[in-house]
Design a protein around this motif. Sequence first.
Motif, short mmCIF file in Angstrom:
data_model
loop_
_atom_site.label_atom_id
_atom_site.label_comp_id
_atom_site.label_asym_id
_atom_site.label_seq_id
_atom_site.Cartn_x
_atom_site.Cartn_y
_atom_site.Cartn_z
N THR A 269 23.69 -2.54 120.90
CA THR A 269 22.42 -2.65 121.33
C THR A 269 22.18 -4.08 121.06
O THR A 269 22.88 -4.59 119.78
N ASN A 270 21.23 -4.83 121.52
CA ASN A 270 20.84 -6.26 121.03
C ASN A 270 19.70 -6.14 119.96
O ASN A 270 18.90 -5.34 119.89
N VAL A 271 20.04 -7.02 118.89
CA VAL A 271 19.31 -7.10 117.66
C VAL A 271 18.88 -8.33 117.31
O VAL A 271 19.77 -9.22 116.98
N ASP A 272 17.58 -8.88 117.46
CA ASP A 272 17.06 -10.25 117.27
C ASP A 272 16.35 -10.47 116.16
O ASP A 272 15.63 -9.13 115.89
N TYR A 273 16.39 -11.50 115.36
CA TYR A 273 15.69 -11.88 114.02
C TYR A 273 15.21 -13.04 114.21
O TYR A 273 15.97 -14.02 114.31
N GLU A 274 13.71 -12.82 113.99
CA GLU A 274 12.78 -14.17 114.47
C GLU A 274 12.11 -14.54 113.10
O GLU A 274 11.84 -13.63 112.57
N PHE A 275 12.15 -15.87 112.80
CA PHE A 275 11.74 -16.24 111.47
C PHE A 275 10.49 -17.20 111.89
O PHE A 275 10.86 -18.15 112.32
N LYS A 276 9.45 -17.01 111.27
CA LYS A 276 8.65 -17.86 111.59
C LYS A 276 7.64 -18.41 110.26
O LYS A 276 7.09 -17.37 109.67
N GLN A 277 7.59 -19.61 110.17
CA GLN A 277 7.03 -19.88 108.97
C GLN A 277 5.24 -20.05 108.94
O GLN A 277 4.88 -20.35 110.10
N MET A 278 4.77 -19.24 107.83
CA MET A 278 3.38 -19.16 108.27
C MET A 278 2.84 -19.55 106.71
O MET A 278 3.29 -19.98 105.94
N GLU A 279 1.47 -19.72 106.79
CA GLU A 279 1.00 -20.40 105.57
C GLU A 279 1.31 -19.55 104.31
O GLU A 279 1.54 -20.31 103.26
N LYS A 280 1.28 -18.47 104.10
CA LYS A 280 1.63 -17.57 103.09
C LYS A 280 3.26 -17.11 102.78
O LYS A 280 3.50 -16.63 101.78
N GLY A 281 4.07 -17.62 103.67
CA GLY A 281 5.32 -17.25 103.74
C GLY A 281 6.07 -17.33 104.98
O GLY A 281 5.80 -18.22 105.89
N THR A 282 7.04 -16.45 105.21
CA THR A 282 7.76 -16.28 106.55
C THR A 282 7.69 -15.01 106.99
O THR A 282 7.81 -13.97 106.38
N LEU A 283 7.19 -15.15 108.25
CA LEU A 283 7.18 -13.69 109.07
C LEU A 283 8.64 -13.51 109.76
O LEU A 283 9.00 -14.28 110.56
N VAL A 284 9.16 -12.24 109.25
CA VAL A 284 10.29 -11.90 109.95
C VAL A 284 10.12 -10.80 110.87
O VAL A 284 9.38 -9.78 110.45
N VAL A 285 10.53 -11.04 112.19
CA VAL A 285 10.34 -10.01 113.15
C VAL A 285 11.59 -9.61 113.50
O VAL A 285 12.58 -10.40 114.09
N ILE A 286 12.22 -8.32 113.39
CA ILE A 286 13.43 -7.85 114.03
C ILE A 286 13.17 -6.86 115.16
O ILE A 286 12.19 -5.95 115.14
#
Length: 148
Positions: free
Chosen positions: A81-98
């Motif tokens: 399957t496809n698995v994507d890991y996205e990283f977004k810098q936020m004010e309090k840290g990093t949002l990781v979305v898998i």
Amino acid sequence: MSSTVYVEAQMLIRRPVEEVFEAFINPEITTNFWFTKSTGRLEEGKTVTWEWEMYGVKSDVKVEEIISDQLIRTIWGDPVTNVDYEFKQMEKGTLVVITSYGFIQTGEDLAKIINDNTGGFTTVLDGCKAYLEHRIRLNLIEDKFPQK
């Protein structure tokens, strides 16, 4: 024919995006919260093998795309399957979305794989958060299905 079902797990990790991104591409860090062995760092176009020694399980992971500190796009699993890991810098840290998608299962088999993916990737993110924020190895993956 693959389905259009997307499974998503996310977590805010209170560390800089560069550090969180590195934790997912560098097996010296990842082995503290996910798999136990890897044949190397994630690099675009490369296939590495991840191993969970306590379960006797291995998986080949093909890295489709890497955008530094933003995205890791992979194909892996059995069936793949496809698995994507996205990283977004936020004010309090990093949002990781898998996000995982491209499932071939249907019916009850699809429901089971959705449950397994949601729980599995949530556990990975929980372990990553504890390790990166507090340097605590929770052993969540090993303890999820303890051997007798």
